[in-house]
Design a protein around this motif. Sequence first.
Motif, short mmCIF file in Angstrom:
data_model
loop_
_atom_site.label_atom_id
_atom_site.label_comp_id
_atom_site.label_asym_id
_atom_site.label_seq_id
_atom_site.Cartn_x
_atom_site.Cartn_y
_atom_site.Cartn_z
N VAL A 252 0.84 -1.20 0.00
CA VAL A 252 0.00 0.00 0.00
C VAL A 252 0.87 1.25 0.00
CG1 VAL A 252 -1.61 1.36 1.40
CG2 VAL A 252 -1.99 -1.09 1.08
N THR B 249 -13.94 -6.28 1.91
CA THR B 249 -13.34 -4.98 1.65
C THR B 249 -14.07 -3.86 2.34
OG1 THR B 249 -14.64 -4.85 -0.36
CG2 THR B 249 -12.39 -5.60 -0.59
N LEU B 250 -15.22 -4.15 2.95
CA LEU B 250 -16.03 -3.08 3.49
C LEU B 250 -16.55 -3.49 4.86
CD1 LEU B 250 -17.03 -0.45 1.92
CD2 LEU B 250 -19.24 -1.56 1.96
N ALA B 251 -16.36 -2.62 5.85
CA ALA B 251 -16.99 -2.88 7.16
C ALA B 251 -18.40 -2.29 7.08
CB ALA B 251 -16.19 -2.22 8.27
N ALA C 291 -19.72 -0.03 9.86
CA ALA C 291 -19.00 1.23 10.10
C ALA C 291 -19.48 2.28 9.11
CB ALA C 291 -17.50 1.00 9.96
N HIS D 279 -15.51 6.25 7.80
CA HIS D 279 -14.50 5.38 8.41
C HIS D 279 -13.94 4.40 7.38
CE1 HIS D 279 -15.71 5.99 12.86
NE2 HIS D 279 -15.69 7.11 12.18
N ASN D 280 -14.79 3.92 6.50
CA ASN D 280 -14.33 3.01 5.45
C ASN D 280 -13.44 3.73 4.45
OD1 ASN D 280 -15.33 0.14 5.49
ND2 ASN D 280 -17.21 1.21 6.00
N LEU E 202 -9.88 4.59 5.81
CA LEU E 202 -9.18 3.49 6.48
C LEU E 202 -7.74 3.31 6.01
CD1 LEU E 202 -9.22 1.04 8.34
CD2 LEU E 202 -10.29 -0.25 6.51
N ALA E 203 -7.53 3.37 4.71
CA ALA E 203 -6.22 3.01 4.18
C ALA E 203 -5.19 4.11 4.37
CB ALA E 203 -6.34 2.64 2.71
N LEU F 271 -5.25 6.94 6.54
CA LEU F 271 -5.76 7.77 7.61
C LEU F 271 -4.81 8.92 7.94
CD1 LEU F 271 -8.24 7.83 9.32
CD2 LEU F 271 -7.16 6.32 10.96
N LYS F 272 -3.53 8.61 8.05
CA LYS F 272 -2.58 9.66 8.45
C LYS F 272 -2.42 10.69 7.33
CE LYS F 272 1.83 10.49 10.54
NZ LYS F 272 3.17 9.98 10.81
N ILE G 63 -7.34 12.75 14.89
CA ILE G 63 -8.53 12.55 14.08
C ILE G 63 -9.73 13.24 14.72
CG2 ILE G 63 -10.11 10.81 13.16
CD1 ILE G 63 -7.62 8.89 13.44
N GLU H 103 -12.43 14.70 9.22
CA GLU H 103 -12.73 13.52 8.42
C GLU H 103 -13.84 13.83 7.41
OE1 GLU H 103 -13.57 10.10 10.77
OE2 GLU H 103 -12.46 8.86 9.35
N LYS I 239 -11.27 4.79 -1.19
CA LYS I 239 -10.30 4.69 -0.10
C LYS I 239 -8.87 4.77 -0.63
CE LYS I 239 -10.06 0.10 0.87
NZ LYS I 239 -10.83 -0.98 1.45
N TRP I 240 -8.64 4.27 -1.84
CA TRP I 240 -7.28 4.33 -2.40
C TRP I 240 -6.98 5.68 -3.02
CZ3 TRP I 240 -5.00 0.86 -0.03
CH2 TRP I 240 -5.52 -0.42 0.14
#
Lengths: 507, 437
Positions: free
Chosen positions: A338, A352-354, A357, A361-362, A365-366, A368-369, A376, A381, A418-419
Motif C-alpha cells: 500500500v 473490503t467493506l466494514a 462502520a 471510516h471506510n 481506512l487506508a 488515515l494519516k 482525528i 474527516e 479509499k485508495w
Amino acid sequence: MSDTAEPLPPLLDCRNIGVRFGGVIALHGVDFDIQPGEVHGLVGCNGAGKSTLMKVLAGAVPEYTGEIKIDGHTVRLHSPREALTQRIAMVYQELSGIGALTVAENLCLGRQPTRWGRIDWNRMNREAAVSLAELDIQINVKRRLDSYPLVIRQMVEIARGLHSGARILILDEPTSALSLPEARRLFELIAKLKTRGVAMVFISHFIEDVLAICDRVTILRDGRRLQTRRSSELNRASILHQMVGEERESAADEKTEAMLPATGNTMPRLAVKNLRQGVRFQNITLDVKPGECLGLYGFVGAGHQELVHALAGALPIDAGEITLDGHRMRTGDVPSAVSKGVVLVAADRAQTLARRASIAHNATLAHLKRSVGSWITGRKELSVCQPLLERVGCRPPNPKLRAGALSGGNQQKIVLAKWLLGPIHVLLLEEPTRGMDVHAKAEVMELVAQQKRNGAAIILATTEPELVLAHADRIVTFARGRITREFSGQRVTKQDLMHCAEESSSN
Amino acid sequence: MTAKPASLDLEKARHRIDWASLAPLVTLLAIMVVFGFLATEFFSLGTISQTLKRGSVLAIVATGLTFVLLCAEIDLSVGTMALFSACVCGVIWAQPFAAGAREIQDQRKTALSLVDKRVTAERKRDAAIKEREALTDVSDKRREQIDKTIRESTEVIDKATAAIAQAPAGGTGAEFRSTAIAIAIPFLVALILGGVSGTLTVSSGLPSFIITLAMMYMANGLARFVTLSQKYDVPQFLKELGNAPLAKLSLFGRTLEIPQSAVLAAVVMLVAHVVLQHTRFGRYVYMTGGNRQAARLAGVRTERIVIGSLMICAVTAACGGMVNAGRLESVSLDQNADLLLEAVACVVLGGTSLFGGEGGIGRTAVGVFTFTILRVGLEATDPARLIKFSWLSQAWKQELLKMSWVTQFDLLRPFLLGIVLMLALVIHGRLVRKHHE
C-alpha cells in the motif's frame, strides 16, 4: 398479459404485492405468477426490487401488502418456515451450505433420518446419494461440502431444496460465480427439474443466461413490473433497454470483440517473474506499463484472481519475484505494498467493506494519516470525505451513513475511493463490477479509467470476457493456474478468450 | 435511479430517534427511578459517593476490556490478571529493599496516632487550668491534684510533639522510590503477559477466548505461587488511592466525598476515549473489529492492533487490581473473583457489541454506572422496611414480614441482579436488531 389466456392455472399467483421499508417503497403493487414446470426469469437493475419480491416469497419480508395464492388458495407468508411448508425454497447467491459438514449432512440438514433417536448415518448417506443421482450429480456424499467446487455446492443447495419437497425453487444469481462450462452444467440440471414439474424463478444479471433458460421473463424497474413476456419474444437489447430505461444503450452494449492497441516500449511499472503459489498458480511471468490496463481472463479457479491478491501482498507466495519500477518488492505484506501504491480492490465486498462502520471510516481506512492526520476529528474527516464522495459519485453522498446501507455499486465506489486518498501506481482489480447494474458498472469503470489516464497501471482480473474486452489494452488468459495466451495489438473476440481459458482444462 | 429512495430514507433516519443507541441510558434512568422508590435514602450524596467508590475499580477494568471487545476479541484473564498484579505489588512491597519505606510509613502511622493523643492531652490540660483559675477556696489537696494533671498532660504533649517532629513529615526519596517500584513492576508484568496473550492469539489463529482462558489459569496460579496464599500489605499510596477522598464538596449542608479512585477512573476513561476517537490506533481498533479482512486488505496491521488491545486490557486490569487491593488495605487471593464477569456485564450493558466494531468508552461509562447503581440500590433496598411503611393492614404486614423472601432477601439479591441484567440486555438486543433491519 391476461391470465385467462393461460391454459394452466398458475402454481403461484402474486397480486399487487407492495413492500415499504420505512419511508422507502421497494415494491409498488407488483403482479407475478409461475406455472408448474416453468422457469421464470426476473431481471432488473440493482434496487429494482427483484430480491425484495423473492424475499417476500421466501417469507423473509412478513410486512407486505397484496395477495399470494398457491394452487388457488390465499396464503400469508410470515416466516421462512411458512414458505417452506408451502414448498417454496430459496437458493441464495451467497451459498448457505455448511462447508464443514458432509454433502449428505447438508442435504438432510434439519431432517436427518433417525433410528432410536440417533442419526441413521447409513440411511442418510443412502438417501442423499439417491436424491443426487436422480439429478445426475455424481459425487461422494460422505465428503465435506467445501471440498467441492462452487457449482457442485450450488447444485447440492438446489438438491437440498428439492429434498425438502419444494416445488417452487428461487435461484438468486445462480450463475454469477460460475464459469461457462459450470453454468452449462447448471442449466442441464434446471432443464431436468423442469421436466419433473418443478417451477423455478431465475434471478440474474446475465441476460444471455436468462434468455437461454427461461420460458418467460418479468422485467422490474424501480419497484414496478414493466412487463412479463415469453422469452422468445424478447432479445438482449430490448431487455437491457427496458431495465435501464434511459438512453444508456452505449453503456449496456457489452462488447463481444475488441481491437487491442499496439504496446509501446516504455519501462514496465510492475513486473512479475516466475511467481508460484501452491496449486493456485505457477510460472506466472507478466508485466504492466504505466497508463496501461492489463486484463487477466479465466474461469473461476484459473488462478488470475489469486494472483492479484498475491501482488497486493494479501497472499504469501512460494517462489518468484515482483518488481515495481525496477525495485524488488517485499511479498506477502499488504502495508508495504500500500505504501508503494500497489493497491487491491477485491471482489468480495464482505472482505473490503466494514458494513456497520460509517462510509467515512471506510473511506479513510487506508490512508488515515495522509488524509486526516495524526489527530482525528469528525470534522476533519468529513471535510476529507465530502469532496471524495462527490468525486466518486457516491449516492447518497453522506459520509456518516453506514456503509452497509449503500447499494452494491456505491459500496464499490467507497472501496475504490479509499485508495484515491493515497498514491496509486498499480491498481489491482478483482471482479470490480460483479453483481452491479449497467449504470453502476459504467461509473465504477470510469473511475478506473481516470486512474489509468493519471498514469496508474491497471490489472483487471475477471471471469467476464466482456469486461476485459471493453477495458483492457492487453489481455492475458489463464487456465488452471497457468498463463495460456497473451493478446496484444490484435483483434480479439469473446470466443478467442473463452477458447484460451478452456485450453488446458480440456487436456 | 437508486439514489432517490436512499436519500429519502436518510432524511427519515435523521428525524427518527435511535432507540437502540439510547437504550442503555434509558435503562440507567429506569433503574434510578425504581430505586428512588424502593431503596432507603437513595437520592443522597452518600449514594453518589458510594457508587463512585464501588464503581471505580470496575470502570478502570471495563475500559481496557472495551478495547478488546471493540476488536471482536475477548480477554478472560482480566480478573486473575488484576489479582496477580496486586499480589506482585504486595510481595515486592514486603521485600527487604522496601523495609525503610515501610518503617517510615509505620512511623508516620504512629505519629498520626500520637497527634490524636496530644489533642486529648491538650484538652485535659486546658480544662485543668480553667478549673484551677476558678478555684477560690484554696484547698491544697485539690490544687495539688490539678497541678499534677497539668504536669502529666504537659509531659505527654511534649513527648508527642518530640516524636511527631522526629517522624518524617513528607514523602522521602526512599519511600517514593520503593512505592514507585512496587507499583511499576506489576504494570510491567501485566504488559508482558498481555503481550503474550496477544501474540499467541494472533500467531496461533485460535480465538482469544481460548488463549486468555489459559492465561486466566496461569495468572491465578502465579498469584498463588508468589503469595504462598498469604495476605500481603500494600503501599500507603494505594490505600489512600482506594479510600481517601480527593475532595469534600459541601452541598446543601452535606458533604459529597469524591474518592481518589473515582478521579483516577475518570482520567483512565478520558484517556481511553481520546485514544479511541482521535488517534489512528483507536480507529484501527474499531475497523479491526468491524471487518478484520477489510482492515487487513487496506494495509492495517491488524495483528498489532489485537496485541495492543490485549496489552492495554492487561494494564488496566493491573491498575484495577491494585486500586482494589488499596481499597481493601491488603492483598489476598480472595479478591477480584467476580471482576471479569462484572466488567463484561458493564461493557455489554453499555451497548458495546460483543462482535466488535461498535461501542465506546462513553457507553462503557453508562454500563458501569448502571451496574454499580443496580448493586448499590439493591443493597439499600430492605423489603421489611418497605412493608412497614406501606398502607397495608397490620395483619397483612405481620404475614408478609414472616415470608422467606423478606427475611432472606440478602440471598435473593444476586438473583434480582441477574433478572435486571437479563431484561436490560434482551431489550437492548431486540432494539439493535430492529435498528439493523
